[in-house]
Design an enzyme around this catalytic site. Structure first.
Site, mmCIF file in Angstrom:
data_model
loop_
_atom_site.group_PDB
_atom_site.id
_atom_site.type_symbol
_atom_site.label_atom_id
_atom_site.label_comp_id
_atom_site.label_asym_id
_atom_site.label_seq_id
_atom_site.Cartn_x
_atom_site.Cartn_y
_atom_site.Cartn_z
ATOM 1 N N LYS A 21 -12.614 -1.042 6.932
ATOM 2 C CA LYS A 21 -12.039 -1.946 7.929
ATOM 3 C C LYS A 21 -12.579 -1.598 9.325
ATOM 4 O O LYS A 21 -13.295 -2.388 9.914
ATOM 5 C CB LYS A 21 -10.512 -1.892 7.907
ATOM 6 N N TRP A 75 0.819 -1.223 0.000
ATOM 7 C CA TRP A 75 0.000 0.000 0.000
ATOM 8 C C TRP A 75 0.843 1.259 0.000
ATOM 9 O O TRP A 75 0.480 2.256 -0.638
ATOM 10 C CB TRP A 75 -1.007 -0.035 1.153
ATOM 11 N N ASP A 131 -1.640 6.997 5.941
ATOM 12 C CA ASP A 131 -2.775 6.197 5.475
ATOM 13 C C ASP A 131 -3.084 5.174 6.563
ATOM 14 O O ASP A 131 -2.436 4.137 6.654
ATOM 15 C CB ASP A 131 -2.412 5.501 4.153
#
Lengths: 362, 362
Positions: free
Chosen positions: A197, A105, A173
């Site tokens: 999430k 990511w 992030d």
């Protein structure tokens, strides 16, 4: 209304929501707050929705202790869009920005930002297969920001300390670890997180931005990409994801009812400790090769000693009511994502199953 | 589960959803397709969601008769983001594009595109207060596309013919009239629509793009903004709005069960005809000043002969179970949005109320 026993859902995202949140959403799906219609059917600019939106922001501010000098935004596009959009907003076309690369990511974050900023990798753990997080690196003092990914969902690493960035604003992030423990927001320039999430359903992204960063000129771009414009309009520059915002609100209330981030953090630590102990204590039947100081409390990848057993493990675990344990295709093996909505009882069910499976197949 | 009588909801958007769609969403909120979990809790790349996504696209293709040479995308950001994003994708930095301006939304479309293309207003009805749609105008044959807004949600105008654009691809923001009647998709280069009127909840945007336009080079930009990349990944370049996609699928099934777009179109025409007839036949108590050849079938703005009665009208209509009739703040007065999910019964209830109100206050 009857439904089968709810499985323990270890999906990496979209992930399990708290059952209390889902039950309330179901109850009021046809009649929200006495309006006689669904929350999905009312104007975002109407009195009822505006009140809910404001309450949701205040609940989040209370949970996280967000200082008044930060703006909270509920936007669209997922974290991936904001990999690009944050660079457009926080940096000018000639600016430089530093990135810490610790897995899939954070690599993606660099890549999507490249058309908009001179992105430099300030530190990377690629050489060790992304099994750790960097402890020391030099930040360019002229960088517009330092970006990092506190928790890598696929590789299963997590920062348990903050990178030192001096006066360079830290941009994180936090898609897969936001709201998982107490956090000092004042250490950050910007925090952002896809909802799917620890916040709510997919299609919503949360941003927490220090106000001075909203005043950076950025570059010529459409209004719809400009964080400052969204801030002026309280995230209603265009029609927001109203259902996502509503479920985020229910989730924030649920976290508060669990005892807030201190209690959630303790529970998450206990869950992760128990699962890693079961893996490490399996005599090599299960392995997790992440540096123990950088193991993720949210995403626990592990391998079986013999990958020929993977299919059997997945089938038997599904039959035992343990769902979505298959690892990401980039790494193979297994992954148990144990976000806030997964109770210790679910983790214990997994541990029991793993022990039993190892005895039968060891 | 009990709830009060459902009001007739005339909201311009987010708007009423079909009650059958809401009921099914409520029923399966905790257990979707026998998974034991919510549709919001499963991976978009899992077998169940992928199957649903594919069925949804096929259902839409069948409903609208979308040719195989068009790609269907389910993205985020609302129509407003795509005002900008379509210019980034369909035009190079030096290109020109033509716009038809017929009200608030088409003006906004030009404005958001300006940083990315030399946007020219090819025709505008601003001079007549946006009470009509242009019938004749010259398109720049070198334009990258001609953009128009078939239905203006605020002003209440609608094109009942297509602009002639020769070889220049026609790009249409159909947010407020998509799926409201049969359409020849092959006449368009690109159609796009925010979901929150005729498709589903907010936070989802539908795009139908002719494949050759996906191959235009556009400009340097992040992958996440590139339609071609979304197309290659079947709208799963990043995590989509899975709840929105699911409800869009239920809505497409509902439209098919109503008899498809022919039947929906006839019903929408009958609803609009009845409401305009009631306004025009009110002896001036109610007025709608849109050119009768350009009146919207979806959004019907009207004024009372004395605006001092507005507050009384709004309160009495709400008490009569007629919700969200207040006009947009830019125009004042009233607006009844009568999208697909509003049955003739609801329109008749409004007409009856209006007649009664006029008798009491005339």
């Amino acid at each position: 209304m009857t439904h089968p026993a709810r499985p323990w859902n270890f999906s990496a995202g979209p992930a399990a929501l708290a059952p209390e949140v889902l039950a309330q959403a179901q109850r009021e799906l046809l009649d929200w707050r006495g309006t006689g219609v669904s929350v999905m059917e009312v104007s975002h600019r109407g009195r009822d929705f505006m009140a809910m939106a404001e309450e949701t922001e205040q609940d989040l501010r209370a949970l996280m202790g967000i200082p008044d000098s930060y703006t909270v935004l509920f936007l669209q596009g997922g974290a991936t869009q904001h990999f690009a959009q944050l660079a457009m907003n926080l940096a000018g076309p000639e600016d430089r920005a530093d990135y810490v690369v610790t897995g899939h990511w954070s690599q993606k974050a660099v890549q999507e930002a490249m058309p908009y900023v001179n992105a430099r990798v300030a530190a990377s753990t690629e050489a060790d297969g992304f099994r750790s997080v960097p402890t020391q690196f030099e930040v360019d003092p002229q960088a517009a920001y330092l970006h990092f990914t506190p928790n890598e969902t696929i590789h299963g690493t997590e920062f348990h300390h903050l990178p030192e960035s001096g006066d360079v604003p830290l941009v994180a992030d936090m898609s897969s670890d936001i709201l998982s423990r107490p956090l000092d927001v004042s250490k950050f320039g910007m925090i952002y997180a896809g909802a799917q999430k620890n916040i709510g359903p997919s299609g919503l992204v949360l941003l927490i931005v220090r106000d001075d960063l909203l005043r950076r000129p950025g570059r010529p771009m459409a209004d719809i990409f400009r964080y400052a414009r969204h801030a002026e309009r309280d995230s209603m520059l265009n029609t927001p994801n109203t259902w996502g915002w509503y479920l985020a609100g229910l989730t924030f209330q649920w976290i508060a009812a669990q005892g807030g981030l201190e209690a959630i953090g303790a529970r998450n630590q206990a869950k992760a400790d128990a699962l890693y102990a079961a893996i490490d204590g399996s005599g090599g039947f299960y392995t997790n090769t992440i540096d123990p100081t950088a193991r993720s409390r949210m995403n626990v990848p592990f391998r079986l000693h013999d990958e020929a057993l993977d299919a059997t493990f997945l089938q038997a675990s599904a039959e035992a009511g343990l769902m979505a344990l298959k690892g990401h295709r980039a790494l193979g093996g297994m992954r148990a994502s144990i976000y806030n909505a997964m109770p210790m009882q679910g983790v214990q069910a997994l541990i029991d199953f793993m022990g039993d499976f190892a005895r039968r197949h060891g």
